[in-house]
Design a protein around this motif. Sequence first.
Motif, PDB file in Angstrom:
ATOM      1  N   LEU A 133       0.833  -1.208   0.000  1.00 58.93           N
ATOM      2  CA  LEU A 133       0.000   0.000   0.000  1.00 58.93           C
ATOM      3  C   LEU A 133       0.864   1.254   0.000  1.00 58.93           C
ATOM      4  O   LEU A 133       0.596   2.207  -0.752  1.00 58.93           O
ATOM      5  CB  LEU A 133      -0.900  -0.021   1.239  1.00 58.93           C
ATOM      6  CG  LEU A 133      -1.948   1.093   1.348  1.00 58.93           C
ATOM      7  CD1 LEU A 133      -2.949   1.021   0.202  1.00 58.93           C
ATOM      8  CD2 LEU A 133      -2.672   0.999   2.694  1.00 58.93           C
ATOM      9  N   LEU A 134       1.923   1.261   0.802  1.00 55.80           N
ATOM     10  CA  LEU A 134       2.815   2.421   0.848  1.00 55.80           C
ATOM     11  C   LEU A 134       3.553   2.604  -0.475  1.00 55.80           C
ATOM     12  O   LEU A 134       3.812   3.743  -0.898  1.00 55.80           O
ATOM     13  CB  LEU A 134       3.820   2.261   1.995  1.00 55.80           C
ATOM     14  CG  LEU A 134       3.235   2.251   3.412  1.00 55.80           C
ATOM     15  CD1 LEU A 134       4.353   2.107   4.444  1.00 55.80           C
ATOM     16  CD2 LEU A 134       2.422   3.512   3.667  1.00 55.80           C
ATOM     17  N   GLN A 135       3.903   1.509  -1.124  1.00 56.57           N
ATOM     18  CA  GLN A 135       4.537   1.615  -2.440  1.00 56.57           C
ATOM     19  C   GLN A 135       3.602   2.304  -3.433  1.00 56.57           C
ATOM     20  O   GLN A 135       4.039   3.129  -4.234  1.00 56.57           O
ATOM     21  CB  GLN A 135       4.908   0.217  -2.961  1.00 56.57           C
ATOM     22  CG  GLN A 135       6.127  -0.391  -2.297  1.00 56.57           C
ATOM     23  CD  GLN A 135       6.451  -1.749  -2.885  1.00 56.57           C
ATOM     24  OE1 GLN A 135       6.067  -2.776  -2.354  1.00 56.57           O
ATOM     25  NE2 GLN A 135       7.145  -1.755  -3.993  1.00 56.57           N
ATOM     26  N   ASP A 194      14.007   4.680   3.541  1.00 55.69           N
ATOM     27  CA  ASP A 194      14.772   3.701   2.762  1.00 55.69           C
ATOM     28  C   ASP A 194      13.776   2.876   1.948  1.00 55.69           C
ATOM     29  O   ASP A 194      13.256   1.870   2.420  1.00 55.69           O
ATOM     30  CB  ASP A 194      15.588   2.805   3.696  1.00 55.69           C
ATOM     31  CG  ASP A 194      16.462   1.802   2.944  1.00 55.69           C
ATOM     32  OD1 ASP A 194      16.312   1.672   1.709  1.00 55.69           O
ATOM     33  OD2 ASP A 194      17.275   1.124   3.599  1.00 55.69           O
ATOM     34  N   PHE A 195      13.517   3.308   0.723  1.00 52.82           N
ATOM     35  CA  PHE A 195      12.482   2.697  -0.093  1.00 52.82           C
ATOM     36  C   PHE A 195      12.834   1.257  -0.456  1.00 52.82           C
ATOM     37  O   PHE A 195      11.993   0.353  -0.366  1.00 52.82           O
ATOM     38  CB  PHE A 195      12.270   3.520  -1.368  1.00 52.82           C
ATOM     39  CG  PHE A 195      11.065   3.104  -2.164  1.00 52.82           C
ATOM     40  CD1 PHE A 195       9.790   3.378  -1.710  1.00 52.82           C
ATOM     41  CD2 PHE A 195      11.206   2.427  -3.363  1.00 52.82           C
ATOM     42  CE1 PHE A 195       8.675   2.996  -2.435  1.00 52.82           C
ATOM     43  CE2 PHE A 195      10.110   2.036  -4.097  1.00 52.82           C
ATOM     44  CZ  PHE A 195       8.831   2.323  -3.624  1.00 52.82           C
ATOM     45  N   GLU A 196      14.069   1.007  -0.856  1.00 59.47           N
ATOM     46  CA  GLU A 196      14.479  -0.345  -1.238  1.00 59.47           C
ATOM     47  C   GLU A 196      14.481  -1.287  -0.029  1.00 59.47           C
ATOM     48  O   GLU A 196      14.082  -2.444  -0.119  1.00 59.47           O
ATOM     49  CB  GLU A 196      15.865  -0.322  -1.894  1.00 59.47           C
ATOM     50  CG  GLU A 196      15.902   0.393  -3.233  1.00 59.47           C
ATOM     51  CD  GLU A 196      14.917  -0.192  -4.244  1.00 59.47           C
ATOM     52  OE1 GLU A 196      14.830  -1.438  -4.323  1.00 59.47           O
ATOM     53  OE2 GLU A 196      14.234   0.588  -4.919  1.00 59.47           O
ATOM     54  N   GLY A 197      14.931  -0.773   1.100  1.00 54.30           N
ATOM     55  CA  GLY A 197      14.918  -1.576   2.312  1.00 54.30           C
ATOM     56  C   GLY A 197      13.505  -1.918   2.756  1.00 54.30           C
ATOM     57  O   GLY A 197      13.238  -3.010   3.243  1.00 54.30           O
ATOM     58  N   PHE A 201      11.809  -5.760   3.288  1.00 56.40           N
ATOM     59  CA  PHE A 201      11.783  -6.012   4.737  1.00 56.40           C
ATOM     60  C   PHE A 201      11.126  -7.320   5.122  1.00 56.40           C
ATOM     61  O   PHE A 201      11.599  -8.060   5.961  1.00 56.40           O
ATOM     62  CB  PHE A 201      11.087  -4.857   5.453  1.00 56.40           C
ATOM     63  CG  PHE A 201      11.259  -4.906   6.950  1.00 56.40           C
ATOM     64  CD1 PHE A 201      12.470  -4.583   7.537  1.00 56.40           C
ATOM     65  CD2 PHE A 201      10.218  -5.277   7.784  1.00 56.40           C
ATOM     66  CE1 PHE A 201      12.646  -4.637   8.902  1.00 56.40           C
ATOM     67  CE2 PHE A 201      10.372  -5.334   9.158  1.00 56.40           C
ATOM     68  CZ  PHE A 201      11.598  -5.002   9.712  1.00 56.40           C
ATOM     69  N   TYR A 202       9.980  -7.653   4.518  1.00 61.49           N
ATOM     70  CA  TYR A 202       9.258  -8.854   4.895  1.00 61.49           C
ATOM     71  C   TYR A 202       9.485 -10.030   3.936  1.00 61.49           C
ATOM     72  O   TYR A 202       8.753 -11.001   3.957  1.00 61.49           O
ATOM     73  CB  TYR A 202       7.755  -8.568   4.988  1.00 61.49           C
ATOM     74  CG  TYR A 202       7.395  -7.799   6.237  1.00 61.49           C
ATOM     75  CD1 TYR A 202       7.388  -8.410   7.485  1.00 61.49           C
ATOM     76  CD2 TYR A 202       7.076  -6.447   6.177  1.00 61.49           C
ATOM     77  CE1 TYR A 202       7.073  -7.718   8.636  1.00 61.49           C
ATOM     78  CE2 TYR A 202       6.752  -5.741   7.320  1.00 61.49           C
ATOM     79  CZ  TYR A 202       6.755  -6.369   8.540  1.00 61.49           C
ATOM     80  OH  TYR A 202       6.442  -5.677   9.682  1.00 61.49           O
ATOM     81  N   LYS A 203      10.492  -9.939   3.092  1.00 62.79           N
ATOM     82  CA  LYS A 203      10.769 -11.033   2.147  1.00 62.79           C
ATOM     83  C   LYS A 203      11.731 -12.031   2.775  1.00 62.79           C
ATOM     84  O   LYS A 203      12.433 -11.732   3.699  1.00 62.79           O
ATOM     85  CB  LYS A 203      11.325 -10.467   0.841  1.00 62.79           C
ATOM     86  CG  LYS A 203      10.290  -9.649   0.071  1.00 62.79           C
ATOM     87  CD  LYS A 203      10.860  -9.157  -1.231  1.00 62.79           C
ATOM     88  CE  LYS A 203       9.818  -8.360  -2.020  1.00 62.79           C
ATOM     89  NZ  LYS A 203      10.351  -7.845  -3.304  1.00 62.79           N
TER      90      LYS A 203
END
Length: 203
Positions: A133-135, A194-197, A201-203
Amino acid sequence: MQPKEIKKYRKYFQELIFNKKDIVFYPGKYPNSIFLILDGKVRVFLNYNLGKEFTLTVLESGDVYSGHTRAFGQAITDVKIALIPIEVFRAMLTDLPGLVFGLVNVLGDALKGSIDVIEGLVFDEAGMRLIALLQEWSRDGETTDEGILIRLELTREEMSSMIGSTRQTLANIFKELSRAGLVELKQKKLLIKDFEGLKAFYK
């Protein structure tokens, strides 16, 4: 249990010895048996080929466990166990009521472990849905030197509803992401630092 209490049942036991880290049991291996831990410790866990193992409980000397579950058991130490046919174990419960207390303790620990696993899976799924959702919202966000700034137009209740969770779960996820240095909440705004982080994060 004292050795004399189970002496008359020993002829029905099949004793097995395992080394540390050996798999003691797995789904379908002993479907009609009860395990009695004679010595050592066994970790009971679930494995759904998700790249994770979920520990339910740790069996110790004197503990009993059923072979018909879909769990795995791995020796934490060198282990000796006795396999007991289910019908024999039923007779033992009648003669040795003290066994029930050990069984209840193990079931209680396993149930708590199961609930912890379920909560963890639900939490992770809610976290992944929030990040998705944030993406989506970040596409309309403002790019700053600190990161991407998103204006939050929904209430916490509305956001939690969108990801299928509770307000408390949403708050816990934001706390976790904040501690990881990935996001920062600013009243009606959210800064993605940190968009990439965040995506990983949950992967």
